[in-house]
Design a protein around this motif. Sequence first.
Motif, mmCIF file in Angstrom:
data_model
loop_
_atom_site.group_PDB
_atom_site.id
_atom_site.type_symbol
_atom_site.label_atom_id
_atom_site.label_comp_id
_atom_site.label_asym_id
_atom_site.label_seq_id
_atom_site.Cartn_x
_atom_site.Cartn_y
_atom_site.Cartn_z
ATOM 1 N N CYS A 95 24.820 -0.797 0.295
ATOM 2 C CA CYS A 95 26.368 -0.779 0.007
ATOM 3 C C CYS A 95 26.531 -1.842 1.309
ATOM 4 O O CYS A 95 26.258 -1.708 2.458
ATOM 5 C CB CYS A 95 27.203 0.251 0.099
ATOM 6 S SG CYS A 95 28.750 0.014 -0.025
ATOM 7 N N LEU A 98 28.718 0.441 4.766
ATOM 8 C CA LEU A 98 28.017 0.952 5.878
ATOM 9 C C LEU A 98 26.384 1.359 5.302
ATOM 10 O O LEU A 98 26.091 2.221 5.869
ATOM 11 C CB LEU A 98 28.909 2.279 6.092
ATOM 12 C CG LEU A 98 30.196 2.132 6.837
ATOM 13 C CD1 LEU A 98 30.862 3.400 7.217
ATOM 14 C CD2 LEU A 98 29.950 1.349 8.252
ATOM 15 N N GLY A 99 26.191 0.653 4.560
ATOM 16 C CA GLY A 99 24.659 0.813 3.843
ATOM 17 C C GLY A 99 24.435 2.192 3.064
ATOM 18 O O GLY A 99 22.930 2.424 2.856
ATOM 19 N N CYS A 114 30.746 2.841 -4.941
ATOM 20 C CA CYS A 114 29.971 3.433 -4.184
ATOM 21 C C CYS A 114 30.656 4.734 -3.868
ATOM 22 O O CYS A 114 31.732 4.957 -3.720
ATOM 23 C CB CYS A 114 30.057 2.685 -2.664
ATOM 24 S SG CYS A 114 28.925 3.238 -1.460
ATOM 25 N N TRP A 116 30.379 6.671 -1.025
ATOM 26 C CA TRP A 116 30.836 6.862 0.177
ATOM 27 C C TRP A 116 32.195 6.569 0.415
ATOM 28 O O TRP A 116 33.065 7.283 0.991
ATOM 29 C CB TRP A 116 30.299 6.126 1.368
ATOM 30 C CG TRP A 116 28.702 6.969 1.626
ATOM 31 C CD1 TRP A 116 28.003 7.790 0.789
ATOM 32 C CD2 TRP A 116 27.838 6.594 2.837
ATOM 33 N NE1 TRP A 116 26.964 8.204 1.400
ATOM 34 C CE2 TRP A 116 26.719 7.621 2.666
ATOM 35 C CE3 TRP A 116 27.790 5.865 3.624
ATOM 36 C CZ2 TRP A 116 25.738 7.553 3.615
ATOM 37 C CZ3 TRP A 116 26.850 5.914 4.775
ATOM 38 C CH2 TRP A 116 25.783 6.546 4.893
ATOM 39 N N HIS A 117 32.792 5.496 0.159
ATOM 40 C CA HIS A 117 34.167 4.943 0.411
ATOM 41 C C HIS A 117 34.692 4.223 -0.826
ATOM 42 O O HIS A 117 35.816 3.513 -0.781
ATOM 43 C CB HIS A 117 34.185 4.039 1.635
ATOM 44 C CG HIS A 117 33.422 4.659 2.848
ATOM 45 N ND1 HIS A 117 32.200 4.469 3.321
ATOM 46 C CD2 HIS A 117 33.904 5.433 3.848
ATOM 47 C CE1 HIS A 117 31.903 4.928 4.448
ATOM 48 N NE2 HIS A 117 33.093 5.804 4.566
ATOM 49 N N GLY A 118 34.225 4.294 -2.155
ATOM 50 C CA GLY A 118 34.715 3.477 -2.956
ATOM 51 C C GLY A 118 34.541 2.101 -3.330
ATOM 52 O O GLY A 118 35.504 1.712 -4.245
ATOM 53 N N LEU A 119 33.957 1.515 -2.522
ATOM 54 C CA LEU A 119 33.902 0.095 -2.886
ATOM 55 C C LEU A 119 33.365 -0.364 -4.183
ATOM 56 O O LEU A 119 32.386 0.337 -4.632
ATOM 57 C CB LEU A 119 32.624 -0.600 -1.756
ATOM 58 C CG LEU A 119 32.631 -2.231 -1.655
ATOM 59 C CD1 LEU A 119 32.369 -2.658 -0.476
ATOM 60 C CD2 LEU A 119 31.408 -2.552 -2.691
HETATM 61 S S1 FES Z 1 29.224 2.754 2.513
HETATM 62 FE FE1 FES Z 1 29.763 2.060 0.543
HETATM 63 S S2 FES Z 1 31.854 2.040 0.556
HETATM 64 FE FE2 FES Z 1 31.060 2.563 2.241
#
Ligand code: FES
Length: 214
Positions: A95, A98-99, A114, A116-119
Amino acid sequence: MTERHGRGDRGRVPLSFRRDAVRWESQRSTWRQARPAAIAAGLKRAVSRPSGNWYVVGASADIRSDRPAGRTVAGTEVVLWRDAGGEVRAGSGVCPHLGAALKDGVVRCGTLICRWHGLALDGSPFAGWEPWPVHDDGVLVWVRLDRVGGEEPTARPVVPPRPPGGAAIAAVYTGVGGCEPEDVVANRLDPWHGAWLHPYSFVDLEVLSAPADD
Ligand code: FES
């Protein structure tokens, strides 16, 4: 005798049981034909052909529209999924935020999200993430990794025409491990070991011809 699979003619498998197979220990030995020089020459010819930087990353049937798939090729993480139109999308499995591993994300309506934070990635360049060339030949999915291959890129992998779907069956085994690609290719260029090492797959396998060593 034919085996039926499922109901009706549509499920018929075009295979027959062998009743007259030669016993494993009675088959003709092939060690004289499987000459190291012939296999080495075949490997040399094979690796001298251009790859166009295309790498097989899995079976077409394993790339789905409800969840991503992740592969690692020569240390490069790749994520794959199918978009809303059923087309395969591919790119870095890392991603750009932040990977996080994008293979652990989810796919909703053709968009990879993603965890982790929805990207959200619809397969187009976004937030530093770039799609990579991908090709689905109906059996295998290929990704072009120019930095890994380092050769002149080609628009498509060099793939022979596939037989029509109704007249063929396909099976793809996916295994994860570390290997030397040349060892894998050399294995394929030794067809003489088939009936000995894989008798469940190759009964009475006979190699009719082989190229000269040079
Ligand atoms: S690591 Fe993928 S949206 Fe933050």
